[in-house]
Structure formats: C-alpha cells, structure tokens
Design a protein around this motif. Structure first.
Motif, PDB file in Angstrom:
ATOM      1  N   SER A 109       0.814  -1.220   0.000  1.00 59.75           N
ATOM      2  CA  SER A 109       0.000   0.000   0.000  1.00 59.75           C
ATOM      3  C   SER A 109       0.849   1.272   0.000  1.00 59.75           C
ATOM      4  N   GLN A 110       2.148   1.119   0.247  1.00 61.25           N
ATOM      5  CA  GLN A 110       3.054   2.265   0.232  1.00 61.25           C
ATOM      6  C   GLN A 110       4.409   1.830  -0.337  1.00 61.25           C
ATOM      7  N   VAL A 111       5.198   2.815  -0.763  1.00 64.08           N
ATOM      8  CA  VAL A 111       6.593   2.535  -1.098  1.00 64.08           C
ATOM      9  C   VAL A 111       7.355   2.755   0.197  1.00 64.08           C
ATOM     10  N   GLY A 112       7.834   1.676   0.791  1.00 64.64           N
ATOM     11  CA  GLY A 112       8.469   1.774   2.108  1.00 64.64           C
ATOM     12  C   GLY A 112       7.409   1.967   3.188  1.00 64.64           C
ATOM     13  N   CYS A 113       7.850   2.263   4.382  1.00 65.49           N
ATOM     14  CA  CYS A 113       6.924   2.377   5.514  1.00 65.49           C
ATOM     15  C   CYS A 113       7.612   3.177   6.609  1.00 65.49           C
ATOM     16  N   ARG A 114       6.814   3.932   7.374  1.00 67.44           N
ATOM     17  CA  ARG A 114       7.456   4.723   8.427  1.00 67.44           C
ATOM     18  C   ARG A 114       7.079   4.247   9.829  1.00 67.44           C
ATOM     19  N   MET A 115       6.508   3.048   9.925  1.00 59.42           N
ATOM     20  CA  MET A 115       6.020   2.585  11.232  1.00 59.42           C
ATOM     21  C   MET A 115       7.125   1.997  12.106  1.00 59.42           C
ATOM     22  N   GLY A 116       8.197   1.551  11.487  1.00 59.72           N
ATOM     23  CA  GLY A 116       9.383   1.167  12.266  1.00 59.72           C
ATOM     24  C   GLY A 116       9.318  -0.133  13.057  1.00 59.72           C
ATOM     25  N   CYS A 117       8.398  -1.044  12.726  1.00 55.56           N
ATOM     26  CA  CYS A 117       8.350  -2.314  13.469  1.00 55.56           C
ATOM     27  C   CYS A 117       9.725  -2.982  13.401  1.00 55.56           C
ATOM     28  N   ARG A 118      10.180  -3.469  14.529  1.00 53.76           N
ATOM     29  CA  ARG A 118      11.577  -3.883  14.644  1.00 53.76           C
ATOM     30  C   ARG A 118      11.949  -5.096  13.801  1.00 53.76           C
ATOM     31  N   PHE A 119      10.977  -5.977  13.572  1.00 56.91           N
ATOM     32  CA  PHE A 119      11.275  -7.253  12.892  1.00 56.91           C
ATOM     33  C   PHE A 119      11.018  -7.170  11.398  1.00 56.91           C
ATOM     34  N   THR A 193      -3.337  -3.764   9.812  1.00 62.58           N
ATOM     35  CA  THR A 193      -2.783  -2.520  10.331  1.00 62.58           C
ATOM     36  C   THR A 193      -1.952  -2.766  11.582  1.00 62.58           C
ATOM     37  N   CYS A 194      -0.926  -1.929  11.751  1.00 60.38           N
ATOM     38  CA  CYS A 194      -0.127  -2.038  12.974  1.00 60.38           C
ATOM     39  C   CYS A 194      -0.867  -1.396  14.146  1.00 60.38           C
ATOM     40  N   GLY A 195      -2.008  -0.743  13.855  1.00 54.91           N
ATOM     41  CA  GLY A 195      -2.838  -0.257  14.955  1.00 54.91           C
ATOM     42  C   GLY A 195      -2.883   1.256  15.105  1.00 54.91           C
ATOM     43  N   SER A 215      -2.179  -6.095  13.782  1.00 56.01           N
ATOM     44  CA  SER A 215      -0.883  -6.693  14.118  1.00 56.01           C
ATOM     45  C   SER A 215      -0.603  -6.401  15.573  1.00 56.01           C
ATOM     46  N   LEU A 216      -0.886  -7.373  16.408  1.00 53.43           N
ATOM     47  CA  LEU A 216      -0.799  -7.146  17.852  1.00 53.43           C
ATOM     48  C   LEU A 216       0.606  -7.478  18.364  1.00 53.43           C
ATOM     49  N   HIS A 217       1.029  -8.705  18.179  1.00 54.59           N
ATOM     50  CA  HIS A 217       2.407  -9.161  18.447  1.00 54.59           C
ATOM     51  C   HIS A 217       2.863  -9.124  19.899  1.00 54.59           C
ATOM     52  N   ALA A 218       2.100  -8.522  20.791  1.00 58.04           N
ATOM     53  CA  ALA A 218       2.467  -8.527  22.214  1.00 58.04           C
ATOM     54  C   ALA A 218       1.208  -8.232  23.012  1.00 58.04           C
ATOM     55  N   VAL A 219       1.178  -8.678  24.274  1.00 58.73           N
ATOM     56  CA  VAL A 219      -0.045  -8.483  25.057  1.00 58.73           C
ATOM     57  C   VAL A 219       0.113  -7.485  26.197  1.00 58.73           C
ATOM     58  N   THR A 220       1.322  -6.975  26.384  1.00 53.58           N
ATOM     59  CA  THR A 220       1.475  -5.864  27.333  1.00 53.58           C
ATOM     60  C   THR A 220       2.050  -4.681  26.557  1.00 53.58           C
ATOM     61  N   ASP A 221       1.704  -3.476  27.020  1.00 54.98           N
ATOM     62  CA  ASP A 221       2.199  -2.277  26.323  1.00 54.98           C
ATOM     63  C   ASP A 221       3.728  -2.233  26.349  1.00 54.98           C
ATOM     64  N   LYS A 223       5.934  -4.701  26.391  1.00 55.41           N
ATOM     65  CA  LYS A 223       6.529  -5.597  25.386  1.00 55.41           C
ATOM     66  C   LYS A 223       6.255  -5.092  23.971  1.00 55.41           C
ATOM     67  N   ARG A 224       5.059  -4.590  23.778  1.00 56.80           N
ATOM     68  CA  ARG A 224       4.692  -4.145  22.428  1.00 56.80           C
ATOM     69  C   ARG A 224       5.552  -2.964  21.995  1.00 56.80           C
ATOM     70  N   ARG A 225       5.834  -2.076  22.963  1.00 54.39           N
ATOM     71  CA  ARG A 225       6.674  -0.911  22.633  1.00 54.39           C
ATOM     72  C   ARG A 225       8.068  -1.319  22.177  1.00 54.39           C
ATOM     73  N   LYS A 226       8.537  -2.460  22.672  1.00 56.53           N
ATOM     74  CA  LYS A 226       9.879  -2.921  22.261  1.00 56.53           C
ATOM     75  C   LYS A 226       9.884  -3.410  20.816  1.00 56.53           C
ATOM     76  N   LEU A 227       8.734  -3.908  20.360  1.00 58.42           N
ATOM     77  CA  LEU A 227       8.668  -4.452  19.003  1.00 58.42           C
ATOM     78  C   LEU A 227       8.151  -3.430  17.989  1.00 58.42           C
ATOM     79  N   MET A 228       7.251  -2.550  18.462  1.00 61.56           N
ATOM     80  CA  MET A 228       6.555  -1.666  17.532  1.00 61.56           C
ATOM     81  C   MET A 228       6.473  -0.239  18.083  1.00 61.56           C
ATOM     82  N   PRO A 229       7.175   0.697  17.463  1.00 63.36           N
ATOM     83  CA  PRO A 229       7.162   2.087  17.938  1.00 63.36           C
ATOM     84  C   PRO A 229       5.747   2.689  18.034  1.00 63.36           C
ATOM     85  N   ILE A 230       4.826   2.216  17.200  1.00 60.01           N
ATOM     86  CA  ILE A 230       3.469   2.766  17.210  1.00 60.01           C
ATOM     87  C   ILE A 230       2.798   2.549  18.574  1.00 60.01           C
TER      88      ILE A 230
END
Ligand code: SAH
Length: 352
Positions: A109-119, A193-195, A215-221, A223-230
C-alpha cells in the motif's frame, strides 16, 4: 505523472467525466469495463470507442501500468513473488498465493513504511510515498494477466501501513469491490494494520464488510513498545476499544496477527494474555512464526512451542491458526525482495 490517473476514478466520477466530454452515458460503462474488467494497458486497445474519444482520453488521463522487474516462484509451494516498477521508478512487491479456497494476492500500500516495526524489512529505509488507488489495483491486474488465473482474495499486507495512506486505500477498496469492476467480494478482502486507533474507528464508519487484521504481536504495552514504535502512541486498551467499535459497526470479527518471536512473546503467560484480549471480541488469531531478517537478531519460536501456544489458546475457546509459511525460499517476508534488489544482490533474509 501529471495527468490524472483514470484508473483511480470511481464509476460515478467516470460517468460525470464522460458526459462532460460530450459522450453518451453507455460509453462510461464501456470505458470502465476496459479499465477494470478487460484491464487494458493502453487507450489504443479500447477498440469500441471512437478514435477521437480515445485521443481525448489519452491527452487528459494516464492509464498507469506496472513494469514487472522480477518474478520469483517458490519451488516449495508455487507462491510467486513479484517486484514491480511504478511509473516513477519506485519499486513495490506483491505476492500471489494459491490456497484451497482460491487464489490470493498480497499487495503493498506504500513505497516503504514509516512505522518502524523492529522485525520488519519494509520499514528499514523509511517511507517514500503512499500508492495511488490505481497503483494498488495495478498489482492485482498485472498478476492476473501474468498467471492467467482469477484472483478471489486480496490482502493488504505487503509493504506499507494501509491506514497511513487512508484515503487512497479506501478508494482502492471501493474500486476493487465495485460491481462494475473486478467485483471481489468484500468478505474476501483483508486490511492489516499495525494499529492506528483513530483510523480503525474511521474505517469502521465506512461500513465495509472486509476483515480488519490488527498486528498485535504482544499483550502488554511494555513488550509491544519494544517491538513496535506505534505502541508509544496507542495503548493496547485503546486498540481493543477501536476493534470493539469496528466489530459493532460492521458485524465483522477482527483478526489479531501475532508474530511469534523466540524468547520475546511466546510464553504461556503471553498465550493467556492473548486469550484474554481476544475473548471479548471473538477475535480470530493468526500466529505467524517470525521470518528473521538479516538486520535484526530475532529468532523463530520452535515448532513445538508454536503448537503449544496454539493449543493453549484453543483450550480457552479461542480460534487460532498458524499461518502457513509460503514462499520462504523467495524472500517471502515483507520488503525483503525489494530491499535486496535496491541494495544489489544481498538478500535481507537470514537463511541464505
Ligand atoms: N503495516 C501493516 C501491514 C503490513 S505488515 C501491519 O503492520 O499490519 C503485514 C504483517 O506481517 C504484519 O502483521 C507484520 O507485523 C508482519 N511482519 C512483518 N515482517 C515480519 C517478519 N519478518 N516476520 C513475521 N511477520 C512479519
């Protein structure tokens, strides 16, 4: 790219345009059919329209086409990964997958992405720009032409954050599912969506019958902050609220995507937390063994542990599937192929 893209116009807009140009109403049907059903690649092909009308159209509008730069076919499962060049030279990836229930295309949906998910490899070079509705359709049209097979499912899960390109994605969804065009059933379309919580609420109000995948990927804020800047911006509680609204407004259950990362989010406690979040929403869970990229040290959860994780969810009555890993041998994960080609040769995938 200065001319307007005719493929991005909806049927009503096209009709208004055709009438403005002094043509009869049925010409709009013919034109729409050429663009979206026959998927013409030039105005010249549109043989039942007059020469003069075709000329006027080509003076005013562009009919975008993608150039196929590379195709890789998986020797394991026949999945095809495409690298397309847009008219401005930017590159995007799309994937064609065969399932029992039909063929599915995963689009960017985009060229590149600015969401910064770590993986994720798609985000390593940041965002270049959002794709137009025409460029999103073009990925599907080009793949249909190449394979000669009908596409019945579309997932907006390739490079980019669809809700960060909101207006274009919504217009694309209307065009994709429009009865005059390709007419893909809304129920066969998934947007991942990353949310972006506010955008999820906005999408709920569009009342599409599409599936929303979070895209949840973690169940505590934490942990989620470590994987996904959003996750710095929206808490899990806010996201659950927004997903609740999506469910209420559309009647569609949401899906949670959960990429299992070895030693990071794959404990029994994580599974219990996930079940608690999914329960009230009746959410379906899609477990994805993380696809390791060269730039990060993430490792996959072992197969036994993935199964145990799924088992734990199912015991609590949560519906959980493990995503088949299609195309592992062809840079299947988000952004890997594009990055490899831009960088010249080296794969972003760890396995080679
Ligand atoms: N921006 C959207 C859609 C694109 S990513 C989103 O975040 O949902 C599509 C899915 O693939 C997301 O769930 C994303 O977190 C996941 N993903 C990206 N890179 C991955 C990788 N290397 N391994 C496993 N899942 C990955």
């Amino acid at each position: 790219m200065d001319k307007r893209s005719i493929k991005s116009l909806n049927y009503t807009e096209l009709l208004a345009e055709v009438e403005k140009l002094g043509e009869k109403k049925f010409r709009a049907d013919q034109l729409y059919d050429w663009i979206h059903c026959k998927q013409a690649r030039s105005f010249a092909e549109m043989s039942n329209l007059s020469n003069k009308f075709r000329e006027t159209l080509s003076e005013r509008y562009s009919l975008t086409v993608l150039r196929c730069e590379r195709v890789q076919e998986s020797a394991i499962d026949g999945t095809r990964k495409y690298l397309f060049a847009l008219e401005d030279g930017n590159l995007v990836e799309s994937v064609f997958m065969r399932y029992k229930h039909g063929n599915s295309v995963c689009i960017s949906s985009q060229v590149g992405c600015r969401m910064g998910c770590r993986f994720c490899a798609s985000t390593l070079d940041g965002l270049e720009r959002g794709l137009t509705p025409a460029e999103m359709l073009d990925q599907i049209y080009a793949i249909t032409r190449d394979t000669g097979e009908r596409v019945s499912n579309v997932v907006v899960m390739g490079t980019g954050e669809p809700l960060d390109n909101y207006d274009n994605v919504v217009r694309f969804l209307h065009l994709l599912t429009d009865e005059h065009g390709l007419h893909i059933s809304q129920r066969n379309v998934t947007v991942s969506t990353c949310g972006l919580a506010e955008r999820i609420r906005q999408l709920a109000k569009e009342h599409f019958q599409i599936t929303l995948a979070l895209s949840l990927h973690a169940v505590t804020d934490e942990k989620r902050r470590k994987l996904m800047p959003i996750a710095e911006k929206y808490s899990i509680a806010e996201l659950m609220d927004a997903c609740g609204e999506y469910f209420r407004e559309t009647g569609r259950r949401v899906t949670f995507e959960y990429s299992l990362v070895g030693g990071v989010n794959d404990t029994e406690e994580d599974a219990a937390g996930l079940a608690k979040l999914a329960g009230p929403l009746g959410a379906h869970i899609n477990l994805i063994p993380v696809n390791p990229i060269r730039e990060r040290d993430y490792v996959q959860t072992s197969r036994e542990r993935v199964l145990a994780f799924q088992n734990k969810l199912e015991k609590t009555g949560i519906n959980a599937t493990i995503r088949r890993e299609l195309g592992r041998d062809i840079d299947g994960a988000c952004g890997q192929l594009r990055r490899r080609v831009i960088r010249g040769g080296q794969s972003a995938g760890k396995e080679d």
